[in-house]
Every structure is written in structure tokens, then in C-alpha cells.
Design an enzyme around this catalytic site. Structure first.
Site, PDB file in Angstrom:
ATOM      1  N   TRP A 196     -28.762 -23.142 -29.773  1.00 34.60           N
ATOM      2  CA  TRP A 196     -27.865 -23.513 -28.679  1.00 34.60           C
ATOM      3  C   TRP A 196     -27.162 -24.832 -29.023  1.00 34.60           C
ATOM      4  O   TRP A 196     -27.797 -25.770 -29.498  1.00 34.60           O
ATOM      5  CB  TRP A 196     -28.658 -23.657 -27.369  1.00 34.60           C
ATOM      6  N   ASP A 363     -15.496 -23.178 -12.765  1.00 35.14           N
ATOM      7  CA  ASP A 363     -16.712 -22.720 -13.458  1.00 35.14           C
ATOM      8  C   ASP A 363     -17.820 -22.427 -12.445  1.00 35.14           C
ATOM      9  O   ASP A 363     -17.565 -22.217 -11.251  1.00 35.14           O
ATOM     10  CB  ASP A 363     -17.115 -23.762 -14.513  1.00 35.14           C
ATOM     11  N   ASP A 364     -19.030 -22.397 -12.914  1.00 28.48           N
ATOM     12  CA  ASP A 364     -20.228 -22.051 -12.137  1.00 28.48           C
ATOM     13  C   ASP A 364     -20.313 -22.860 -10.829  1.00 28.48           C
ATOM     14  O   ASP A 364     -19.881 -24.003 -10.783  1.00 28.48           O
ATOM     15  CB  ASP A 364     -21.446 -22.390 -13.027  1.00 28.48           C
ATOM     16  N   LYS A 473     -13.865 -16.164 -17.190  1.00 24.01           N
ATOM     17  CA  LYS A 473     -14.803 -16.603 -18.235  1.00 24.01           C
ATOM     18  C   LYS A 473     -16.110 -15.855 -17.978  1.00 24.01           C
ATOM     19  O   LYS A 473     -16.766 -16.070 -16.959  1.00 24.01           O
ATOM     20  CB  LYS A 473     -15.003 -18.119 -18.135  1.00 24.01           C
ATOM     21  N   ASP A 475     -19.741 -15.179 -18.712  1.00 24.11           N
ATOM     22  CA  ASP A 475     -20.869 -15.878 -19.324  1.00 24.11           C
ATOM     23  C   ASP A 475     -22.100 -14.967 -19.408  1.00 24.11           C
ATOM     24  O   ASP A 475     -22.172 -13.919 -18.739  1.00 24.11           O
ATOM     25  CB  ASP A 475     -21.177 -17.108 -18.464  1.00 24.11           C
ATOM     26  N   MET A 476     -23.077 -15.362 -20.189  1.00 24.54           N
ATOM     27  CA  MET A 476     -24.340 -14.612 -20.323  1.00 24.54           C
ATOM     28  C   MET A 476     -25.367 -15.615 -20.842  1.00 24.54           C
ATOM     29  O   MET A 476     -25.373 -15.945 -22.010  1.00 24.54           O
ATOM     30  CB  MET A 476     -24.121 -13.481 -21.335  1.00 24.54           C
ATOM     31  N   ASN A 477     -26.200 -16.115 -19.920  1.00 23.36           N
ATOM     32  CA  ASN A 477     -26.954 -17.323 -20.242  1.00 23.36           C
ATOM     33  C   ASN A 477     -28.434 -17.169 -20.560  1.00 23.36           C
ATOM     34  O   ASN A 477     -29.186 -18.137 -20.426  1.00 23.36           O
ATOM     35  CB  ASN A 477     -26.804 -18.320 -19.094  1.00 23.36           C
ATOM     36  N   ASP A 545     -21.466 -24.654 -26.420  1.00 18.93           N
ATOM     37  CA  ASP A 545     -21.627 -25.597 -25.319  1.00 18.93           C
ATOM     38  C   ASP A 545     -21.594 -27.030 -25.820  1.00 18.93           C
ATOM     39  O   ASP A 545     -21.628 -27.961 -25.015  1.00 18.93           O
ATOM     40  CB  ASP A 545     -22.954 -25.345 -24.585  1.00 18.93           C
TER      41      ASP A 545
END
Ligand code: DGJ
Length: 737
Positions: A196, A363-364, A473, A475-477, A545
Site C-alpha cells: 500500500w 470523495d468518501d 471514482k 474504489d475497492m479498499n 494513495d
């Protein structure tokens, strides 16, 4: 492009600079003869030879050919080849010994569609496909090998179809998309490793006897090892030497392994990871493997990369259609994290006005009760405490300030703390005998289920229909644990991870097709799913990131081994940097991010007047060089993994323009001048080099280099702009001219 000589029984596959030759032994064994620089089509059966081997089993118990050592096209298990097999099929009796015999071939114009899978696509003018049917009559299955070659890119796309031609169910235990045997020269292995915030570091190491592999069992292609490996001749560098690249067009568990055998033969196998895969086939059913992309380059690593870049930009699905223009983005993640509100966003947007930014991305933290990582994934409804007017007001403010509106989603996830989980606790991937493993406090939706995919499709589609959203966007976290599903029969549990990815692809296919005006960007905790599978659906991916420009030198350099700058996203973020605490000049942060699709990840309102002025300069400049980023040839000049300096260069396809970026990491005293040797220019043409104000020939710039003195200070960058003499009128950039 593809030819079969009936007399010699040799198949010839040709691209502009490469040849691939396959032969057939009298007993029907398909043999690999050659892959490399282009050679004439001639009788190559003299290459099909072997010697007496004392302990090796012989094909049909006679003659000199032993499966133990020969170069095969698609080897099997249990019949004398003790290396890694390309395919293992278990029959109804539980036996897996197998031998494949060549049956027939077809040469097809164009490329047959691989339904539900990402792939290179080409018209009947652009490519041809060789289809080879092999059969194991005793086991009752066919292996159908596909090889597609393209007229103008030196790439060979391969995949395999397994068909059950028996009366009973069989089970595929492993299936290679491509297997490639060749004699060892002095090959080393080159791979992209990481973690990461430090994705895709270039690693090069000697081959050793036995097996070396890169693989993922994480349910995604992963931050740790990219689905790519290359065999690189020992002396090969960026410009010279032989390189064989193997890339897998897939976003889940994979394995690419090389095996150096007893006779110094090298085998490469590219495919789904057999540790987390098997597939049951009922009579007459077929399984289609994902695609592998093979590239041979005699122009070193740079040549290999440019082939992958061209193949991606030209033939990877809808990529080309969507890659004409990219928005410059400001994303609020590092500026606000979860602390969003209508007023904050409106103020933020006002600060962006007039700076040349095209899209604001929220974003989030905008949905459910999401104030931190612990809740609400799956509840894709606007948080009315934060946005009492829904999203209408912020979207209107966005438009008033000259920007389009974008949104963050993590469609494959579910928080245990969510309305969705309360309604459908069984929708997450779980093992009914154990507590589900959480990661970032979240669970993974079972995308292998059609009802789950349908629900997520409807939810996201409703959002995109209700609001004027131009950018998503995706995402896949987290990685996937507790693989398997109650709804699958015991013998099909190992189908689950591949079924998950097929479900993700189905969802991406539908959403990107049904909302063609929405621009989709891939993301997975940064660059944890940076692969050609995602790039088939989404033209760009958040590279990492880590937004620190100095770390980004390595990340972007490594990523460019396979993926074009047009696939990467680079943003200028605040200093001290949130991931490293490092301070890097604003200019350098911009210059490093300019290599990718450009944007900002900071609070524009907190910038100084001088920095604001630089933002406008940077966005203006980016729009000028965008065609180079989207279509140009990329050259790596100085390797940040090896030294204090890093440099790269983009050259337009017509070689009229070029941009060179140079960064010196740590300053030293008493440094000598730098002579930065360029690549890819037209040798006899003259180039005006700005801001030096000198005119030099392509030859001189490539051999003697651009001369300049290092400035004082750490993390200093220089950008050089080259225009061929005679083409200046096309240029209007004040800062760089
Ligand atoms: C990981 C992404 O890479 C970040 O950019 C950001 O979107 C966060 N997730 C949000 O949770």
C-alpha cells in the site's frame, strides 16, 4: 499475419517486428519452435529435435522425444513432463493424467469476443486469430488455444478455452491462458512488487532452477505483485536488449510463474491462480480463460513498455473511445477526509473558480452515516445531515464555479454497520462456520451473486440518473477473505473468486455502457487493482494513495513498465505530505504529477497567492501537453530506483514535440553539470529546447544530451519542452517557450 504451411505443418504468426512459430510432431504433440525477432517463414522442423535421455519417459515409449525436456506449446500433467503443466483436468474418475493431441486449426479474421471478460478488441482489418484445437480423448476434454496478432502493435493476445467433450462432469484444476517454453539464454526475471502506498517497484533478479512466481490470492490483482512479469536478457536496458513481457488481463487472483528446467529450458505460465481456483464443467460446457498479452522487444524494456502502452490505448476495449479527453480534477479527500458538509464543499468550490480545473470530485463520507471508516458502505443514499438539500445544491455550486461534479463510490463493499447489512446479512462473502474477517471495518459483497450485482447496479444507476454526475471514482479498499459461498455446491467452492471477478466485470460493463457520458476512474486503496482488466472498463486508475511527489517518481516509473501515462492519475497534494511528512516544492509536485492525468488533492483555499497562480499555470500547461500524455511515446531516461535523479520523456508520434521531466532528489555540493541524454527524437531534425533557448539536432540531444546545471535545494525539478524547428507556430505556451 498468420499462415499455416501444410507441407511443413508449421504455424507462423507475425507482427510487424516479431515472429512466433509452432510445429506439430508426428504423434500430434504441439511444439513451440520460436518466438522473437522477425524471421522468414521457412521449414523449421529441423528445430524439432531431441537426444536420447536415459531416465526421461519417451513419447509413445519410443524415439528420441521426451516430454520431460522438449519445448511444448500447451503441456499437460502426469505423462512425462514433470514441469508445471499448462492445464490440469480431473475426470469423473478423479484421474488427472493427460495428453493433448493436435486436432485442427482455423485462421480467423479479427478476434472472437470473450464474453464477460476484458480483452483486446480488433476489427477484421486490424488483427487475425489462430485457433488450435487440441484434444485428450481419454480424459474427454478439448483445449482450444487462441492467438491473436495485430497489424501495428507487437503484441500477441492469448487465451484458452476448455470444453468438456465427455459424458460426465469434469473439473478444471488449473488452466493457463498462455504457456511459453524457450531455451534459457541469460534471462533474468523482472517483476513489479510493492505494498500500500508504494506500488509497483521494479525488481530484477536471476532465474534459478525451479520455480519463481508472482501471484495474488487477495481477490484483487493487488498492491503487492502486479499481474506482469518479464524475461529480460542480462545486459538489457531501457534501449537495448531482448525482453519478453507477459501481462495478464485480469483483476483477481493470478499466477505468473517461470520454471528453469534441467536442460536450462524456461517455461512461463500465465493464468488464474490454481490455489484459489477450480471449475466444474458439465458435458458440452466450456470455460474461457482470461487473456494474456505477450510482447517481444529487441529494444529493451522501453520497447516492451511502448508496445503495451500502444496495445492498451488502441485495442483495450472501449479505452480508445474514452481516452480523447480527461478532466483535470480537484479531489477533496486529503483536504477534508470524512468531514464534509454542503457549506464546506460550496466554499471549497468557490476557491477553485477560474483555475482551469474541470471537475470537482466529492470523495468518501457523503452517504449514510459515514463520518469515519466504520459505517455505511452499501447505503448509497445522501447523508441529509451533511447535505440537507440532497446533492442538488452542491452540484449547482459546482457548475456555477465552472466545474463538473464527480463522486466517490465503493460499490463492492458493505459495512456491518449499515442498513444494507441489516436487510441482507447474507450478502457479504462469509464462511458460515466462522466470524467474518473485517478489514478497514468492512466486509465484501458477494459479487458472484446475480441478485447482489443487480441491486448494486440499480442503486448506482439511480444515483447517476437522479444527479448530474459526470465522474465516478470506483474504489475497492480491502482484500477478500473467507472465500466460497453457501449457495455453491461443495465441489464448486473454488469457483468463487473467479465468479466474484466476473460479477464485478458484469457490473462495470453495464454501468459504463449505460452511462457513456460518465467518466469512470478505477481505484483500490490507491493502486491495488492497477491492471488491464480494470483499464478495459475505466480509462484511468488512481495510481497510489501516496501523493508525495518523490515517492511518486518510483511509483509512476514502475507503473509505466506496463501501463501508459494515460492510465495513471497524479495529483498535487499538500505539504508536509500526509503519507511521508516530506516537504517538496509546489513546482516539483506539479511537474511530477503532469506526467499523468492531472489534478489536485488539497484545499485550494489554503494556498498562497503565488501557489494559486501556479495552479492556473499548471492546468493551462497540462491542457497543452495532454495529447502527448494520451497518445505520445514514453521513454524512461533516469531510474529513481538506482540513483538520486529521475527523468522521463514523452515524444509525440510524429516526433515533432517532446516534454522532458527531470527531478534531482537530494542536493549535493559542488555538483557537475547534467547532460541528460534523450530518446525517441528524429535524429536529423533540429529541435528548439526551452527554456534553454538552444537549437540542437535530435542526434545531438540523444547522444550528447541536454546540458544544464543543477539548482540548489532538495527535490528540485526541471521541465524541458522541445519543438521541431519548423513546427513552432503550433506552440503557444508562454511559460515553457
Ligand atoms: C482509498 C482511496 O485510494 C483514497 O483516495 C480515498 O478515496 C479513500 N479510499 C476513501 O476512503
Amino acid at each position: 499475419m498468420i499462415h499455416f504451411n501444410r507441407e511443413y505443418k508449421n504455424f507462423y504468426l507475425e507482427t510487424e517486428h516479431t515472429s512466433y512459430v509452432i510445429g506439430i510432431l508426428p504423434n500430434g504433440r504441439l511444439m513451440h519452435i520460436y518466438y522473437g525477432a522477425k524471421i522468414p517463414q521457412e521449414d523449421m522442423n529441423c528445430y524439432l529435435l531431441d537426444r536420447e535421455r536415459i531416465i526421461s519417459p519417451k513419447i509413445n515409449g519410443e524415439g528420441y522425444f521426451s516430454d520431460d525436456v522438449i519445448l511444448q506449446e500447451y503441456p499437460t500433467a502426469g505423462r512425462g513432463d514433470f514441469r508445471k503443466p499448462a492445464v490440469v483436468v480431473e475426470t469423473a474418475s478423479g484421474r488427472w493424467n493427460s495428453e493433448l493431441e493436435y486436432c485442427s486449426y482455423e485462421i480467423l479474421k479479427g478476434k472472437p469476443e470473450m464474453e464477460g471478460l476484458p480483452q483486446l478488441c480488433g476489427t477484421t482489418e486490424e488483427c487475425e486469430t489462430l485457433k488450435l484445437v487440441l484434444c485428450d480423448k481419454a480424459a474427454g476434454y478439448e483445449a482450444i488455444l487462441y492467438y491473436s496478432v495485430f497489424a501495428d502493435v507487437d503484441v500477441i493476445a492469448r487465451h484458452t478455452e476448455i470444453k468438456n467433450v465427455s459424458q460426465k462432469a469434469i473439473r478444471i484444476q488449473s488452466v493457463a491462458s498462455a504457456c511459453f517454453d524457450m531455451p534459457q539464454r541469460d534471462f533474468q526475471m523482472l517483476t513489479l512488487e510493492g505494498g500500500w502506498a508504494k506500488e509497483r517497484s521494479v525488481e530484477r533478479y536471476p532465474l534459478h532452477h525451479g520455480i519463481s512466481s508472482v501471484e495474488s490470492r487477495r481477490g484483487s490483482s493487488s498492491h503487492m505483485l502486479n499481474p506482469f512479469a518479464a524475461l529480460v536478457s542480462a545486459g538489457a536496458n531501457e534501449e537495448l536488449g531482448e525482453v519478453y513481457g507477459f501481462s495478464f488481463v485480469y483483476s483477481g487472483d493470478f499466477r505468473i510463474c517461470t520454471e528453469l528446467g534441467q536442460g536450462n529450458d524456461v517455461r512461463v505460465i500465465v493464468g488464474l491462480n490454481p490455489e484459489t481456483f477450480s471449475w466444474k464443467l458439465e458435458p458440452q460446457e466450456r470455460f474461457v480463460s482470461p487473456e494474456a498479452l505477450l510482447v517481444y522487444s529487441a529494444q529493451g524494456l522501453g520497447g516492451m513498455s511502448r508496445c503495451y502502452h500502444d496495445a492498451c490505448r488502441k485495442y483495450l476495449g472501449r479505452y480508445n473511445a474514452t481516452c480523447k479527453k480527461r478532466p483535470i480534477v480537484v479531489n477533496c479527500w486529503e483536504a477534508m477526509y470524512f468531514d464534509l458538509s454542503e457549506q464546506k464543499l460550496i466554499d471549497f468550490m468557490k476557491d477553485c473558480k477560474g483555475l482551469g480545473i474541470d471537475t470537482f470530485v466529492m470523495d468518501d463520507g457523503w452517504f449514510g452515516n459515514r463520518n469515519d471508516e466504520t459505517t455505511s458502505l452499501g447505503d448509497w443514499q445522501v447523508n441529509l445531515d451533511k447535505f440537507p438539500n440532497g446533492l442538488e445544491t452542491v452540484i449547482a455550486a459546482c457548475h456555477e464555479n465552472g466545474m463538473q461534479f464527480g463522486i466517490w463510490l465503493e460499490p463492492e463493499m458493505i459495512s456491518p454497520e449499515s442498513r444494507l447489512y441489516k436487510t441482507h446479512p447474507d450478502w457479504c462473502i462469509h464462511d458460515e462456520n466462522r466470524d467474518a474477517i473485517k478489514s478497514r471495518h468492512q466486509l465484501v459483497l458477494d459479487m458472484a451473486r446475480t441478485d447482489v450485482v443487480e441491486y448494486i447496479y440499480n442503486t448506482v444507476a439511480a444515483l447517476l440518473t437522479q444527479y448530474d454526475i459526470s465522474y465516478v471514482k470506483w474504489d475497492m479498499n480491502r482484500n477478500i477473505t473467507d472465500n466460497g459461498a453457501e449457495w455453491l455446491t461443495p465441489e464448486c467452492q473454488k469457483e468463487h473468486s473467479h465468479r466474484y471477478i466476473l460479477g464485478v466485470y458484469r457490473l462495470m460493463e453495464r454501468l459504463t455502457k449505460d452511462f457513456p457520458n460518465v467518466f469512470f476512474e478505477g481505484c483500490s486503496g490507491g493502486g491495488g487493482r492497477f491492471d488491464f482488466g480494470i483499464l478495459y472498463y475505466m480509462p484511468q486508475i488512481w495510481t497510489s494513495d501516496c501523493s508525495d511527489a518523490i515517492e511518486r517518481l518510483k511509483i509512476q516509473y514502475g507503473t509505466s513498465m506496463v501501463y501508459p501515462p494515460a492510465a495513471m492519475v497524479g495529483h498535487v497534494s499538500v505539504c508536509p505530505n500526509h503519507q511521508t511528512g516530506r516537504n517538496v516544492p509546489f513546482q516539483t509536485r506539479g511537474d511530477v504529477a503532469q506526467m499523468c492525468n492531472f489534478g489536485y488533492e488539497l484545499h485550494i483555499g489554503l494556498l498562497s497567492e503565488e501557489e494559486r497562480a501556479m495552479v492556473l499555470e499548471q492546468t493551462t500547461y497540462h491542457k497543452q501537453i495532454e495529447p502527448l500524455i494520451l497518445q505520445g511515446d514514453f521513454y524512461r531516461l533516469l531510474n529513481p530506483f538506482e540513483g538520486n535523479m529521475c527523468a522521463w520523456q514523452l515524444v509525440s508520434k510524429d516526433k515533432r514535440k517532446s516534454v522532458v521531466t527531470f527531478v534531482n532528489k537530494l542536493a549535493g555540493p559542488n555538483d557537475n553539470p547534467v547532460y541528460l541524454r534523450l530518446q525517441g527524437l528524429s535524429s536529423k531534425e533540429q529541435y528548439c529546447v526551452e527554456p534553454l533557448g538552444v537549437v540542437l539536432s535530435g542526434d545531438t540531444l540523444m547522444h550528447a544530451g541536454i546540458p544544464f546545471l543543477l539548482q540548489q535545494g532538495d527535490f528540485v525539478s526541471r521541465v524541458f519542452h522541445l519543438v521541431q524547428v519548423g513546427c513552432e507556430e503550433e506552440e503557444s505556451d508562454e511559460r515553457y517557450m
